[in-house]
Design a protein around this motif. Structure first.
Motif, PDB file in Angstrom:
ATOM      1  N   THR A   1      45.749  34.319  44.937  1.00  0.00           N
ATOM      2  CA  THR A   1      45.952  35.770  44.937  1.00  0.00           C
ATOM      3  C   THR A   1      44.788  36.443  44.227  1.00  0.00           C
ATOM      4  O   THR A   1      44.251  35.923  43.244  1.00  0.00           O
ATOM      5  CB  THR A   1      47.261  36.160  44.227  1.00  0.00           C
ATOM      6  N   THR A   2      44.409  37.575  44.757  1.00  0.00           N
ATOM      7  CA  THR A   2      43.429  38.431  44.101  1.00  0.00           C
ATOM      8  C   THR A   2      43.745  39.861  44.478  1.00  0.00           C
ATOM      9  O   THR A   2      44.580  40.114  45.353  1.00  0.00           O
ATOM     10  CB  THR A   2      41.992  38.060  44.500  1.00  0.00           C
ATOM     11  N   ASP A   3      43.109  40.804  43.808  1.00  0.00           N
ATOM     12  CA  ASP A   3      43.380  42.214  44.065  1.00  0.00           C
ATOM     13  C   ASP A   3      42.390  42.788  45.071  1.00  0.00           C
ATOM     14  O   ASP A   3      41.323  42.214  45.322  1.00  0.00           O
ATOM     15  CB  ASP A   3      43.328  43.016  42.766  1.00  0.00           C
TER      16      ASP A   3
ATOM     17  N   LEU B   1      36.219  31.296  42.666  1.00  0.00           N
ATOM     18  CA  LEU B   1      37.331  30.738  43.429  1.00  0.00           C
ATOM     19  C   LEU B   1      37.395  29.218  43.315  1.00  0.00           C
ATOM     20  O   LEU B   1      38.466  28.646  43.093  1.00  0.00           O
ATOM     21  CB  LEU B   1      37.209  31.153  44.903  1.00  0.00           C
TER      22      LEU B   1
ATOM     23  N   VAL C   1      43.800  33.092  50.853  1.00  0.00           N
ATOM     24  CA  VAL C   1      43.755  34.113  49.806  1.00  0.00           C
ATOM     25  C   VAL C   1      44.641  35.270  50.252  1.00  0.00           C
ATOM     26  O   VAL C   1      44.376  35.887  51.294  1.00  0.00           O
ATOM     27  CB  VAL C   1      42.312  34.601  49.559  1.00  0.00           C
TER      28      VAL C   1
ATOM     29  N   PHE D   1      44.161  36.972  39.461  1.00  0.00           N
ATOM     30  CA  PHE D   1      43.407  35.947  40.189  1.00  0.00           C
ATOM     31  C   PHE D   1      44.036  34.597  39.861  1.00  0.00           C
ATOM     32  O   PHE D   1      43.837  34.038  38.783  1.00  0.00           O
ATOM     33  CB  PHE D   1      41.941  35.998  39.766  1.00  0.00           C
TER      34      PHE D   1
ATOM     35  N   ASN E   1      34.937  36.731  43.021  1.00  0.00           N
ATOM     36  CA  ASN E   1      35.259  35.759  44.062  1.00  0.00           C
ATOM     37  C   ASN E   1      34.468  34.456  43.933  1.00  0.00           C
ATOM     38  O   ASN E   1      34.890  33.410  44.436  1.00  0.00           O
ATOM     39  CB  ASN E   1      35.023  36.362  45.447  1.00  0.00           C
TER      40      ASN E   1
ATOM     41  N   TYR F   1      38.071  41.108  40.271  1.00  0.00           N
ATOM     42  CA  TYR F   1      37.881  39.686  40.005  1.00  0.00           C
ATOM     43  C   TYR F   1      36.649  39.166  40.741  1.00  0.00           C
ATOM     44  O   TYR F   1      36.237  39.698  41.775  1.00  0.00           O
ATOM     45  CB  TYR F   1      39.128  38.904  40.416  1.00  0.00           C
TER      46      TYR F   1
END
Length: 712
Positions: free
Chosen positions: A548-550, A560, A467, A617, A557, A555
């Motif tokens: 990818t996430t912020d 996932l 990630v 995401f 998790n 988002y």
């Protein structure tokens, strides 16, 4: 492209396109008689050019001038700090519009008139608020515009409005501009009187005014006398012909309207008739002019039955206007050859013109509205210093086109809008949005910052799933994101790589405390640059899948595994969440609209239905992440998505959740600014990947499954 169109026009129509007005210009070069249908200003340009190289040389000069006008508009926009892409938008219509190219191939005054327009814009806008000397010079140029096209005199209104709205010494500068125009106007009127024995400035004022009023005259209710009644159209109201028919076909017939009362002239009676109509039917005349003015903002180029025929300004497959014997005679006398058409180039030009090779009137109208919004001070316009600059071209365009429509509608008379409205819209949008916050495109990977950051990070072997999180000053929120990150996904171990993008807080330390791998870039470049670095580090460390996430907790998790599942099942290569298909807690109405607008735009560009182009995401194969060309340091999400589609990757959207930002404030900047740059990146990515690389694109994977190319 603009050059190619003009070369084709020169080759297709030899020695030039000769219209009825062209013959009048050519025959008046020696006499310079001011009482003809057209003013004599263009003849001063036309005469020397014909003497040097004939009609073909004239159109070559006009085409070169058209190209230079595009360059001048772009340069002026950039001088006014308009963004590069927006300055290119301002210049594109004059360069690429087929109707502009066609009029340049004509022996007509429009190109000379455009030169004067652009010169006025440069004198007033290029060096700040003008002094009285520059204002006087502009007044002289307005006078010159009047000698080329009589309607040019109305430009003085726009100039005065600008001078009043900008800077100090308003009275002095305005007086100087009016005086400069007055000198030229008085000289021209004096010449007219000396040549004709009467006061005036054109031979067309009576017949054009008659044509306009004849279309609406309700003769049964007008106090007409024996003479003026002869000028009342025979056709009943509702069945009247167009302005062009009455002004030229009727009035131009020497035998019309028959015997006149003793002591009267056609000119006198036509003028009296027009004045009576205007006096007693002012609303009808005004409404007719406004309807014609509105035609110029139609989305497509069409004409109504009574308008000047549109095909006069379209490229034809046979030489136009040959029914008039004067056409061929003029071609031979001043062009040195019989008029003829080269079929192949003519077919190309006509196809281009009829299938979208023109500027939509709706786009011009939108540009004008944006300029007016800036003049009104919307957005950041109040502090931009560009409100008066936006006012000048939009006022000039509106007044000029409205003045033309007051007499007669013709798509020929709409062409100055190509010079004025796009520039006005570009200046206005720059004023509303503020200064360009976009950073320059990234160099090939690895650049100096990439190399320094990668060198400082110890060589790492990553888990199959990595990630990647780009973080800039996210110390307050990233800890919770990392705490909630799953350690495994679908039975595969998960690593987290935080790329700290030149942060000034302790984001890196907090990320390490929570077990993340950390790469610190020595300078802040933007989210796109940080993510590109993360993609390469993950792939080099053996990762098979990149997510990818912020860093702000927007988002979920827990989603996932759902996100990664289509790739693990080999149903996709790239998976992105969609707030529109899932759930969204929107905190900005503008961004809510933007998500939908850009989804539509991306769907049109890629021919694939998309609902959300900016969802952060995402999951993808590691080799795909480094195969996409990534140049944008900030507005990267659409570049990655369109790039993956261009490489023929299998892209899937899934319903996902997007919450409000967990901590801190967004670093995306004002919504309008962000939206403008986001749209720029999307369109330029499409141009690069789908247009410029068409025929050279290939699958992102070779038959052996290896990466076909790496990102640059």
């Amino acid at each position: 492209m603009g050059l190619v169109l003009r070369v084709l026009a020169i080759v297709a129509y030899r020695p030039a396109i000769i219209y009825t007005d062209s013959v009048q210009y050519l025959t008046n070069m020696g006499e310079l008689s001011p009482d003809k249908l057209n003013p004599i200003g263009y003849d001063f340009v036309l005469g020397p050019l014909v003497a040097i190289g004939g009609l073909t040389f004239v159109v070559i000069v006009q085409h070169l001038t058209g190209l230079l006008l595009g360059v001048a508009i772009y340069a002026l926009a950039r001088r006014l700090t308009v963004y590069r892409w927006l300055a290119a938008f301002a210049a594109a219509p004059i360069l690429l519009d087929a109707y502009q190219v066609q009029i340049e191939q004509n022996i007509m005054a429009e190109t000379t008139f455009d030169v004067i327009l652009v010169a006025i814009l440069w004198l007033l806008l290029a060096k700040g608020a003008p002094g009285w000397r520059r204002a006087a010079a502009v007044g002289v140029l307005v006078g010159a515009a009047f000698t080329v096209r009589a309607i040019g005199m109305v430009l003085l209104i726009a100039v005065v409005l600008y001078l009043i709205a900008s800077g100090k010494q308003r009275v002095r500068r305005t007086a100087a501009a009016v005086a400069g125009f007055g000198i030229v106007f008085a000289a021209y009127a004096g010449y007219f009187h000396a040549e004709t024995g009467r006061w005036g400035f054109t031979g067309a004022e009576n017949q054009i005014l008659y044509g306009r009023t004849a279309t609406v005259a309700n003769c049964a209710k007008l106090p007409l006398n024996e003479g003026t009644r002869l000028f009342c159209p025979k056709e009943p109201l509702g069945q009247r012909l167009g302005v062009d028919n009455y002004a030229h076909n009727h009035y131009g017939d020497p035998n019309w309207p028959g015997p006149l009362p003793p002591g009267t002239t056609k000119r006198q009676l036509a003028t009296e008739f027009a004045h009576e109509v205007i006096k007693h039917q002012p609303l009808d005349v005004t409404w007719a002019a406004l309807k014609d003015f509105a035609k110029g903002f139609a989305p497509t180029r069409t004409s109504e039955p009574n308008d000047v025929p549109l095909d006069r300004w379209q490229f034809q497959l046979t030489y136009p206007n040959l029914k008039d014997p004067n056409t061929a005679q003029a071609a031979v006398k001043w062009g040195g050859s019989e008029p003829h058409v080269s079929h192949g180039p003519a077919v190309v030009l006509r196809a281009y013109q009829l299938h979208g090779g023109y500027t939509s009137g709706t786009l011009l109208g939108l540009s004008a509205l944006i300029a007016l919004a800036a003049v009104a001070g919307l957005g950041r316009a109040k502090g931009s210093g560009l409100r008066a600059a936006a006012l000048l071209p939009v006022a000039a365009g509106a007044i000029l086109l409205l003045g033309s429509a007051a007499f007669e509608f013709s798509w020929r008379y709409q062409l100055p809008g190509l010079v004025l409205f796009p520039l006005a819209g570009a200046i206005g949008l720059r004023a509303v949005l503020g200064k360009d916050q976009a950073r320059p495109p990234m160099a090939d990977y690895p650049d100096a910052v990439d190399s320094e950051a990668a060198k400082a990070m110890k060589t790492t072997e990553f888990a199959p799933v990595v990630v990647v999180i780009a973080a800039y000053n996210e110390a307050d929120g990233i800890g919770l994101v990392l705490t909630n990150m799953p350690k495994t996904c679908a039975g595969l171990p998960v690593d987290v790589l935080v790329v700290v993008d030149g942060a000034t807080d302790n984001t890196a330390e907090i990320a390490r405390e929570h077990g993340a791998h950390v790469c610190v870039a020595p300078s802040n470049r933007g989210q796109g640059a940080a993510l590109r670095l993360g993609y390469h580090l993950a792939a080099q460390g053996g990762a098979q899948y990149v997510v990818t996430t912020d860093a702000d907790g927007q988002y979920d998790n827990d989603e996932l595994e759902t996100l990664l599942e289509p790739i693990l099942l080999d149903r996709a290569d790239f998976v992105t969440g969609s707030r529109r298909l899932g759930a969204e807690d929107a905190d900005s109405r503008l961004r809510w609209v933007g998500v939908r607008v850009f989804a539509v735009l991306a769907s049109i560009l890629t021919r694939k239905k998309l609902t959300d182009t900016s969802f952060g995401f995402r999951a993808m194969r590691a080799e795909l992440a480094i195969a996409v060309t990534l140049r944008e340091p900030q507005y990267q999400s659409s570049e990655l998505l369109l790039g993956a589609l261009a490489l023929q990757a299998r892209v899937v959207e899934l319903p996902m959740t997007m919450r409000r930002r967990g901590d801190g404030s967004s670093k995306k900047g004002p919504g309008l600014v962000y939206g403008a740059n986001y749209g720029r990146v999307m369109t330029t990515t499409w141009l690069r990947e789908y247009v410029l690389r068409r025929g050279r694109r290939r699958s992102w994977r070779t038959p052996a499954g290896r990466t076909a190319r790496t990102s640059r």
